[in-house]
Design an enzyme around this catalytic site. Structure first.
Site, PDB file in Angstrom:
ATOM      1  N   LYS A 109       0.828  -1.212   0.000  1.00  0.00           N
ATOM      2  CA  LYS A 109       0.000   0.000   0.000  1.00  0.00           C
ATOM      3  C   LYS A 109       0.866   1.267   0.000  1.00  0.00           C
ATOM      4  O   LYS A 109       0.601   2.208  -0.731  1.00  0.00           O
ATOM      5  CB  LYS A 109      -0.940   0.004   1.214  1.00  0.00           C
ATOM      6  CG  LYS A 109      -1.849  -1.217   1.287  1.00  0.00           C
ATOM      7  CD  LYS A 109      -2.748  -1.216   2.504  1.00  0.00           C
ATOM      8  CE  LYS A 109      -2.063  -1.280   3.839  1.00  0.00           C
ATOM      9  NZ  LYS A 109      -1.311  -2.541   4.104  1.00  0.00           N
ATOM     10  N   ARG A 144      -9.574   0.805   8.612  1.00  0.00           N
ATOM     11  CA  ARG A 144      -9.215  -0.563   8.951  1.00  0.00           C
ATOM     12  C   ARG A 144     -10.361  -1.287   9.644  1.00  0.00           C
ATOM     13  O   ARG A 144     -10.215  -2.438  10.012  1.00  0.00           O
ATOM     14  CB  ARG A 144      -8.023  -0.547   9.909  1.00  0.00           C
ATOM     15  CG  ARG A 144      -6.701  -0.868   9.235  1.00  0.00           C
ATOM     16  CD  ARG A 144      -5.684  -0.834  10.335  1.00  0.00           C
ATOM     17  NE  ARG A 144      -4.463  -1.503  10.082  1.00  0.00           N
ATOM     18  CZ  ARG A 144      -3.412  -0.980   9.495  1.00  0.00           C
ATOM     19  NH1 ARG A 144      -3.469   0.222   8.975  1.00  0.00           N
ATOM     20  NH2 ARG A 144      -2.286  -1.667   9.402  1.00  0.00           N
ATOM     21  N   ARG A 182      11.885  -6.022   4.281  1.00  0.00           N
ATOM     22  CA  ARG A 182      11.598  -4.583   4.159  1.00  0.00           C
ATOM     23  C   ARG A 182      12.565  -3.774   5.019  1.00  0.00           C
ATOM     24  O   ARG A 182      12.878  -4.135   6.140  1.00  0.00           O
ATOM     25  CB  ARG A 182      10.174  -4.274   4.604  1.00  0.00           C
ATOM     26  CG  ARG A 182       9.931  -2.752   4.687  1.00  0.00           C
ATOM     27  CD  ARG A 182       8.497  -2.386   4.770  1.00  0.00           C
ATOM     28  NE  ARG A 182       7.835  -2.860   5.968  1.00  0.00           N
ATOM     29  CZ  ARG A 182       6.540  -2.672   6.210  1.00  0.00           C
ATOM     30  NH1 ARG A 182       5.788  -2.040   5.340  1.00  0.00           N
ATOM     31  NH2 ARG A 182       5.995  -3.128   7.317  1.00  0.00           N
ATOM     32  N   ARG A 227      11.573  -2.165  10.703  1.00  0.00           N
ATOM     33  CA  ARG A 227      10.509  -1.755  11.621  1.00  0.00           C
ATOM     34  C   ARG A 227      10.366  -2.763  12.745  1.00  0.00           C
ATOM     35  O   ARG A 227      10.474  -3.962  12.528  1.00  0.00           O
ATOM     36  CB  ARG A 227       9.182  -1.652  10.856  1.00  0.00           C
ATOM     37  CG  ARG A 227       8.853  -0.228  10.444  1.00  0.00           C
ATOM     38  CD  ARG A 227       7.680  -0.128   9.537  1.00  0.00           C
ATOM     39  NE  ARG A 227       6.458  -0.809   9.961  1.00  0.00           N
ATOM     40  CZ  ARG A 227       5.297  -0.725   9.313  1.00  0.00           C
ATOM     41  NH1 ARG A 227       5.223   0.011   8.216  1.00  0.00           N
ATOM     42  NH2 ARG A 227       4.237  -1.363   9.732  1.00  0.00           N
ATOM     43  N   ARG A 252      -0.456  -9.251  13.060  1.00  0.00           N
ATOM     44  CA  ARG A 252      -1.055  -8.208  12.206  1.00  0.00           C
ATOM     45  C   ARG A 252      -1.934  -8.851  11.139  1.00  0.00           C
ATOM     46  O   ARG A 252      -3.005  -8.347  10.812  1.00  0.00           O
ATOM     47  CB  ARG A 252       0.037  -7.353  11.559  1.00  0.00           C
ATOM     48  CG  ARG A 252       0.690  -6.390  12.549  1.00  0.00           C
ATOM     49  CD  ARG A 252       2.071  -5.959  12.109  1.00  0.00           C
ATOM     50  NE  ARG A 252       2.084  -5.228  10.863  1.00  0.00           N
ATOM     51  CZ  ARG A 252       3.174  -5.079  10.093  1.00  0.00           C
ATOM     52  NH1 ARG A 252       4.311  -5.611  10.457  1.00  0.00           N
ATOM     53  NH2 ARG A 252       3.107  -4.396   8.978  1.00  0.00           N
TER      54      ARG A 252
HETATM   55  P1  AP5 Z   1       4.873  -1.645   1.784  1.00  0.00           P
HETATM   56  O1  AP5 Z   1       4.541  -0.712   0.671  1.00  0.00           O
HETATM   57  O2  AP5 Z   1       5.644  -1.107   2.945  1.00  0.00           O
HETATM   58  O3  AP5 Z   1       3.544  -2.414   2.284  1.00  0.00           O
HETATM   59  P2  AP5 Z   1       2.296  -1.874   3.098  1.00  0.00           P
HETATM   60  O4  AP5 Z   1       1.088  -2.560   2.531  1.00  0.00           O
HETATM   61  O5  AP5 Z   1       2.282  -0.390   3.137  1.00  0.00           O
HETATM   62  O6  AP5 Z   1       2.642  -2.535   4.500  1.00  0.00           O
HETATM   63  P3  AP5 Z   1       2.602  -1.999   5.989  1.00  0.00           P
HETATM   64  O7  AP5 Z   1       3.304  -3.063   6.795  1.00  0.00           O
HETATM   65  O8  AP5 Z   1       3.115  -0.609   6.114  1.00  0.00           O
HETATM   66  O9  AP5 Z   1       1.102  -2.077   6.294  1.00  0.00           O
HETATM   67  P4  AP5 Z   1       0.440  -2.198   7.638  1.00  0.00           P
HETATM   68  O10 AP5 Z   1      -0.941  -1.964   7.218  1.00  0.00           O
HETATM   69  O11 AP5 Z   1       0.668  -3.423   8.411  1.00  0.00           O
HETATM   70  O12 AP5 Z   1       1.214  -1.140   8.538  1.00  0.00           O
HETATM   71  P5  AP5 Z   1       0.845   0.331   8.968  1.00  0.00           P
HETATM   72  O13 AP5 Z   1       2.086   1.114   8.924  1.00  0.00           O
HETATM   73  O14 AP5 Z   1      -0.352   0.812   8.218  1.00  0.00           O
HETATM   74  O15 AP5 Z   1       5.645  -2.890   1.127  1.00  0.00           O
HETATM   75  C1  AP5 Z   1       6.139  -3.958   1.906  1.00  0.00           C
HETATM   76  C2  AP5 Z   1       7.489  -4.430   1.334  1.00  0.00           C
HETATM   77  O16 AP5 Z   1       7.318  -4.958   0.035  1.00  0.00           O
HETATM   78  C3  AP5 Z   1       8.524  -3.305   1.159  1.00  0.00           C
HETATM   79  O17 AP5 Z   1       9.787  -3.830   1.416  1.00  0.00           O
HETATM   80  C4  AP5 Z   1       8.420  -2.907  -0.332  1.00  0.00           C
HETATM   81  O18 AP5 Z   1       9.637  -2.393  -0.828  1.00  0.00           O
HETATM   82  C5  AP5 Z   1       8.054  -4.241  -0.958  1.00  0.00           C
HETATM   83  N1  AP5 Z   1       7.146  -4.118  -2.112  1.00  0.00           N
HETATM   84  C6  AP5 Z   1       5.940  -3.479  -2.105  1.00  0.00           C
HETATM   85  N2  AP5 Z   1       5.345  -3.615  -3.306  1.00  0.00           N
HETATM   86  C7  AP5 Z   1       6.189  -4.365  -4.082  1.00  0.00           C
HETATM   87  C8  AP5 Z   1       6.103  -4.880  -5.411  1.00  0.00           C
HETATM   88  N3  AP5 Z   1       5.046  -4.682  -6.181  1.00  0.00           N
HETATM   89  N4  AP5 Z   1       7.137  -5.621  -5.874  1.00  0.00           N
HETATM   90  C9  AP5 Z   1       8.204  -5.870  -5.082  1.00  0.00           C
HETATM   91  N5  AP5 Z   1       8.350  -5.428  -3.815  1.00  0.00           N
HETATM   92  C10 AP5 Z   1       7.339  -4.678  -3.306  1.00  0.00           C
HETATM   93  O19 AP5 Z   1       0.369   0.105  10.460  1.00  0.00           O
HETATM   94  C11 AP5 Z   1       1.262  -0.183  11.508  1.00  0.00           C
HETATM   95  C12 AP5 Z   1       0.509  -0.233  12.826  1.00  0.00           C
HETATM   96  O20 AP5 Z   1      -0.095   1.057  13.106  1.00  0.00           O
HETATM   97  C13 AP5 Z   1      -0.667  -1.220  12.864  1.00  0.00           C
HETATM   98  O21 AP5 Z   1      -0.251  -2.524  13.196  1.00  0.00           O
HETATM   99  C14 AP5 Z   1      -1.564  -0.570  13.941  1.00  0.00           C
HETATM  100  O22 AP5 Z   1      -1.056  -0.834  15.217  1.00  0.00           O
HETATM  101  C15 AP5 Z   1      -1.408   0.910  13.672  1.00  0.00           C
HETATM  102  N6  AP5 Z   1      -2.405   1.444  12.718  1.00  0.00           N
HETATM  103  C16 AP5 Z   1      -2.149   1.984  11.484  1.00  0.00           C
HETATM  104  N7  AP5 Z   1      -3.294   2.385  10.908  1.00  0.00           N
HETATM  105  C17 AP5 Z   1      -4.298   2.110  11.789  1.00  0.00           C
HETATM  106  C18 AP5 Z   1      -5.710   2.273  11.742  1.00  0.00           C
HETATM  107  N8  AP5 Z   1      -6.325   2.803  10.662  1.00  0.00           N
HETATM  108  N9  AP5 Z   1      -6.437   1.875  12.808  1.00  0.00           N
HETATM  109  C19 AP5 Z   1      -5.824   1.343  13.902  1.00  0.00           C
HETATM  110  N10 AP5 Z   1      -4.502   1.143  14.011  1.00  0.00           N
HETATM  111  C20 AP5 Z   1      -3.735   1.518  12.943  1.00  0.00           C
END
Ligand code: AP5
Length: 214
Positions: free
Chosen positions: A15, A90, A127, A160, A171
């Site tokens: 994402k 979410r 990552r 991270r 997660r």
């Molecule tokens: P990346 O783009 O980083 O993936 P992502 O989907 O953004 O993954 P996240 O882990 O950031 O999502 P998340 O939803 O768990 O975490 P968030 O920060 O929102 O890509 C991943 C890897 O793959 C990278 O290495 C990238 O280079 C590689 N890659 C990507 N696309 C590729 C492709 N096409 N080809 C090759 N390689 C590729 O949330 C963290 C925490 O915050 C949560 O656990 C929760 O505690 C809290 N939180 C956040 N939002 C909320 C909410 N709305 N409500 C409640 N708690 C929340």
């Protein structure tokens, strides 16, 4: 009408990576709830102190914290023409907030980046993120030019805290329990597109830009 794109998908589906490219292409800000929360944790704000424990365990941060952060950020002037949401909503309560606040003034589209759990665990263990500017890398697929150093700002690349396997599995569990039911909600609303998150980045961007014409 504001152009609003919601990026849905499991942790690690891409994402942030895809959202960043689309943000540059469409000139719309990318708003990541995870990044905003991590910023608050690092600055040790009151909100950050409340969110920290939940994030370390990979659990959802309570709605009142996340919703207030997102409401504030999306009301800033750079969001006048719209924005891209990564990691929000979410759960159903958060989705309803978007509808209430932006349902009338926004053209809301949803892209679901799909990927398998085992694929995600492998992907997230490779990552690395820049501790300074937040740029995202993958040690094999999207490596930095210099080991451990961000191409964009020269900052240090780190893993991270929540990218450890047991936290990733938690997660994913929470995603399947609480977030995945949103897919039905947005599918029924229309303007919902599913894309293979395991495909190459260029291919994904080409597919999305072929589907969504603002
Ligand atoms: P990346 O783009 O980083 O993936 P992502 O989907 O953004 O993954 P996240 O882990 O950031 O999502 P998340 O939803 O768990 O975490 P968030 O920060 O929102 O890509 C991943 C890897 O793959 C990278 O290495 C990238 O280079 C590689 N890659 C990507 N696309 C590729 C492709 N096409 N080809 C090759 N390689 C590729 O949330 C963290 C925490 O915050 C949560 O656990 C929760 O505690 C809290 N939180 C956040 N939002 C909320 C909410 N709305 N409500 C409640 N708690 C929340």
């Amino acid at each position: 009408m504001k152009k609003i794109l919601i990026l849905l998908g499991p942790p690690g589906a891409g994402k942030g990576t895809v959202g960043n490219k689309l943000s540059q292409m469409w000139n719309l800000p990318l708003i990541s709830s995870g990044d905003l929360l991590r910023e608050n944790v690092n600055r040790e704000t009151e909100l950050g102190k409340k969110a920290k424990d939940y994030m370390e365990k990979g659990e959802l941060v309570p709605d009142e914290i996340v919703v207030s952060i997102i409401k504030k950020r999306t009301s800033e002037s750079d969001c006048e023409n719209g924005f891209i949401l990564d990691g929000f909503p979410r759960n159903l309560n958060q989705a309803k907030m978007i509808d209430e606040v932006y349902g009338k003034e926004g053209e809301i589209k949803t892209v679901f980046l799909n990927a398998d759990d085992d694929f995600i665990v492998e992907r997230l263990s490779n990552r690395r993120v820049c501790e300074k500017c937040g740029a995202i890398y993958h040690l094999i697929n999207i490596p930095p030019k210099k080991d451990g150093i961000c191409d964009k700002c020269g900052g240090k690349l780190i893993q991270r805290e929540d990218d450890k396997e047991d936290v990733i599995r938690n997660r994913l569990h929470i995603y399947h329990q609480i977030t995945a039911p949103l897919l039905e909600y947005y599918r029924n609303k229309g303007d919902f597109y599913e894309v293979d998150g395991e495909a190459g980045l260029d291919e994904i961007i080409k597919e999305i830009s072929g589907i969504i014409k603002w």
